[in-house]
Design an enzyme around this catalytic site. Structure first.
Site, mmCIF file in Angstrom:
data_model
loop_
_atom_site.group_PDB
_atom_site.id
_atom_site.type_symbol
_atom_site.label_atom_id
_atom_site.label_comp_id
_atom_site.label_asym_id
_atom_site.label_seq_id
_atom_site.Cartn_x
_atom_site.Cartn_y
_atom_site.Cartn_z
ATOM 1 N N LYS A 276 0.828 -1.208 0.000
ATOM 2 C CA LYS A 276 0.000 0.000 0.000
ATOM 3 C C LYS A 276 0.864 1.260 0.000
ATOM 4 C CE LYS A 276 -4.185 -1.982 1.983
ATOM 5 N NZ LYS A 276 -4.999 -2.175 3.192
ATOM 6 N N LYS B 35 -4.152 -8.350 -10.211
ATOM 7 C CA LYS B 35 -5.280 -8.599 -9.321
ATOM 8 C C LYS B 35 -6.263 -7.431 -9.398
ATOM 9 C CE LYS B 35 -6.036 -7.529 -4.615
ATOM 10 N NZ LYS B 35 -7.257 -7.732 -3.972
ATOM 11 N N LYS C 93 -9.540 -2.103 -5.977
ATOM 12 C CA LYS C 93 -10.005 -0.708 -6.009
ATOM 13 C C LYS C 93 -8.830 0.241 -6.181
ATOM 14 C CE LYS C 93 -13.199 -2.052 -2.587
ATOM 15 N NZ LYS C 93 -12.668 -2.506 -1.291
HETATM 16 P P1 ADP Z 1 -9.465 -4.097 -2.870
HETATM 17 O O1 ADP Z 1 -8.156 -4.767 -3.197
HETATM 18 O O2 ADP Z 1 -10.268 -3.899 -4.091
HETATM 19 O O3 ADP Z 1 -9.300 -2.828 -2.063
HETATM 20 P P2 ADP Z 1 -10.312 -5.273 -0.403
HETATM 21 O O4 ADP Z 1 -8.899 -5.310 0.083
HETATM 22 O O5 ADP Z 1 -11.247 -4.294 0.214
HETATM 23 O O6 ADP Z 1 -10.300 -5.100 -1.981
HETATM 24 O O7 ADP Z 1 -10.928 -6.731 -0.309
HETATM 25 C C1 ADP Z 1 -12.204 -7.077 0.163
HETATM 26 C C2 ADP Z 1 -12.378 -8.586 0.043
HETATM 27 O O8 ADP Z 1 -12.442 -8.951 -1.331
HETATM 28 C C3 ADP Z 1 -11.215 -9.393 0.630
HETATM 29 O O9 ADP Z 1 -11.680 -10.582 1.203
HETATM 30 C C4 ADP Z 1 -10.355 -9.656 -0.555
HETATM 31 O O10 ADP Z 1 -9.556 -10.792 -0.384
HETATM 32 C C5 ADP Z 1 -11.398 -9.862 -1.646
HETATM 33 N N1 ADP Z 1 -10.844 -9.488 -2.943
HETATM 34 C C6 ADP Z 1 -10.416 -8.276 -3.326
HETATM 35 N N2 ADP Z 1 -9.976 -8.286 -4.594
HETATM 36 C C7 ADP Z 1 -10.131 -9.553 -5.036
HETATM 37 C C8 ADP Z 1 -9.853 -10.221 -6.270
HETATM 38 N N3 ADP Z 1 -9.366 -9.569 -7.315
HETATM 39 N N4 ADP Z 1 -10.137 -11.529 -6.359
HETATM 40 C C9 ADP Z 1 -10.655 -12.198 -5.295
HETATM 41 N N5 ADP Z 1 -10.937 -11.630 -4.112
HETATM 42 C C10 ADP Z 1 -10.681 -10.338 -3.967
#
Ligand code: ADP
Ligand code: TRP
Length: 321
Positions: A110, A189, A192
Site C-alpha cells: 500500500k 489482481k 479498487k
Molecule cells: P481491494 O483490493 O479492491 O481494495 P479489499 O482489500 O477491500 O479489496 O478486499 C475485500 C475482500 O475482497 C477481501 O476478502 C479480498 O480478499 C477480496 N478481494 C479483493 N480483490 C479480489 C480479487 N481480485 N479476487 C478475489 N478476491 C478479492
C-alpha cells in the site's frame, strides 16, 4: 460454527470483492452463525474524505444486502457501531511483536502504491485481529490476499492466550482455491486501488467502457490463441455458463475468437448476472431509513456478543480491578 468477514468501504465494490468474499459469505448462510460487517475504521487508513467514506459505507451495506445477505439470518453491522473493537485492539497491540507487523506485505504494497504510511496503516492487521477475535470467529472467508492477515490474527491470539491464559478461539481462513484471485482489466489482481476494476453495480455505459478496456494482445480473429493466458477469457469464464465457456474456449484453440465480440458478449452476461441484485440495490439506496434500521439492529446484536469477550478480556489482563 461461527463464520465472520468484513469488507472495506474504500470505493465502489467490484466483481473481485464479490467472488473473493461476498459470494462465499452469502453461500455460508444457514451453515453456521454468520457475522458480516462493513469495516469503516479500516477504510479510514486510505480514504480521508468525509463525504466519500460516509456514502461508501452505506452503499457497501446496500450492496451486500442486495447481493443476498439476509440480515435475519446473520449479524450485519458497521464496524464503528461496535466501539469495543478499538478497546480490544489496544489489549492485542500490547502483546503484538513489532516484527510480526513489519513482515506484512499489504502494508508495504500500500505504501508503494502511494497510500500515506501512517501508524493506522501499519497496525491495520491488529485491528483486523480484534474484529475477528472479538466475536470468537472460527472461520473467516476472504480472498487470497488476506491470508497473511489471518495468520497474524492467529499469532496474536496464540500470544495472548499464552500470556494471559486460554481466551480466544483460533480462526481459520476459508479461501476458495479454484477462484482465489479475480484478474482486473489489466491482468493484475482486480483491486479498487489499481484502477482496473469491473464494478458490480456500474451503469450500463460504465460497464461497457470497463469491459472494452480489458487488455488483450493484438492477435487477429483467425489466429490460434491460448485461452488460459488471456485475461479476457479468464474473466469471461467466471460469469459465462459452462457450455458457452467451452464453446469460446474452442474458438480460442482453433481460431475464430474475436476479442471485440467476446467483450460485447461479456458486457451482456455481466449486465444479466447482476440484474436482480441491481433492482434490489436501487430500492435499498432509495430507502436509507430502512437501511439504517437494519444496521442499527445488527449493531445491537453484535454488541451483545462483543460485550462478553470484552468483559472476559478485561478480567484476564487485570484492567478489571
Ligand atoms: P481491494 O483490493 O479492491 O481494495 P479489499 O482489500 O477491500 O479489496 O478486499 C475485500 C475482500 O475482497 C477481501 O476478502 C479480498 O480478499 C477480496 N478481494 C479483493 N480483490 C479480489 C480479487 N481480485 N479476487 C478475489 N478476491 C478479492
Ligand atoms: N482487511 C480486509 C480487507 O481488506 C477487511 C477486513 C477487516 C476483514 N477486518 C476483517 C476481513 C475481519 C475479514 C475479517 O479485505
Amino acid at each position: 460454527m461461527r463464520i465472520l468477514s468484513g469488507i472495506q468501504p474504500s470505493g465502489k465494490l467490484h466483481v473481485g470483492n464479490y467472488f473473493g468474499m461476498m459470494k462465499p459469505m452469502i453461500e455460508n448462510m444457514g451453515r453456521g452463525e454468520l457475522f458480516a460487517f462493513v469495516v469503516n475504521f479500516h477504510a479510514l487508513t486510505s480514504v480521508q474524505d468525509r463525504d466519500r467514506l460516509a456514502q461508501d459505507t452505506l452503499e457497501a451495506a446496500a450492496d451486500f444486502l442486495a447481493l443476498g445477505l439476509d440480515p435475519e439470518q446473520s449479524v450485519f453491522w458497521v464496524q464503528s457501531d461496535v466501539p469495543e473493537v478499538t478497546e480490544l485492539m489496544w489489549y492485542l497491540s500490547s502483546v503484538t511483536p513489532m516484527g510480526l507487523l513489519e513482515r506484512c506485505h499489504s502494508y508495504k504494497d500500500k505504501v508503494a502504491k502511494g497510500i500515506l504510511s501512517s501508524h493506522g496503516l501499519f497496525s491495520y492487521p491488529v485491528l483486523m485481529a480484534a474484529d475477528i477475535l472479538l466475536f470468537q470467529a472460527e472461520v473467516v472467508p476472504v480472498g487470497k490476499d488476506q491470508k497473511q492477515h489471518l495468520e497474524v490474527a492467529r499469532d496474536i491470539a496464540i500470544k495472548f492466550n499464552n500470556t494471559f491464559g486460554e481466551t480466544f478461539v483460533l480462526p481459520e481462513p476459508q479461501i476458495s482455491e479454484n477462484l482465489a484471485t479475480v484478474p482486473g482489466t489489466d491482468g493484475a489482481k482486480m483491486s479498487k486501488s489499481y484502477g482496473n476494476t469491473i464494478g458490480i453495480f456500474q451503469t450500463a455505459k460504465q460497464l461497457k467502457k470497463n469491459v472494452m478496456s480489458i487488455v488483450t494482445d493484438a492477435a487477429a480473429i483467425e489466429d490460434v490463441k491460448d485461452p488460459d493466458a488471456c485475461n479476457l477469457y479468464n474473466i469471461f469464464k467466471i460469469f459465462a455458463p459452462a457450455e458457452r465457456t467451452a464453446e469460446v474456449r474452442d474458438l480460442y484453440l482453433n481460431g475464430g475468437a474475436g476479442y471485440g465480440y467476446v467483450k460485447l458478449e461479456l458486457v451482456d452476461i455481466l449486465w444479466e448476472y447482476f440484474r436482480e441484485a441491481r433492482a434490489k440495490r436501487d430500492e435499498l439506496v432509495g430507502d436509507q431509513g430502512y437501511l439504517r434500521e437494519v444496521l442499527a439492529a445488527g449493531a445491537v446484536k453484535a454488541r451483545s456478543h462483543a460485550a462478553k469477550t470484552i468483559d472476559l478480556v478485561r478480567d484476564k489482563v487485570g484492567i478489571k480491578y
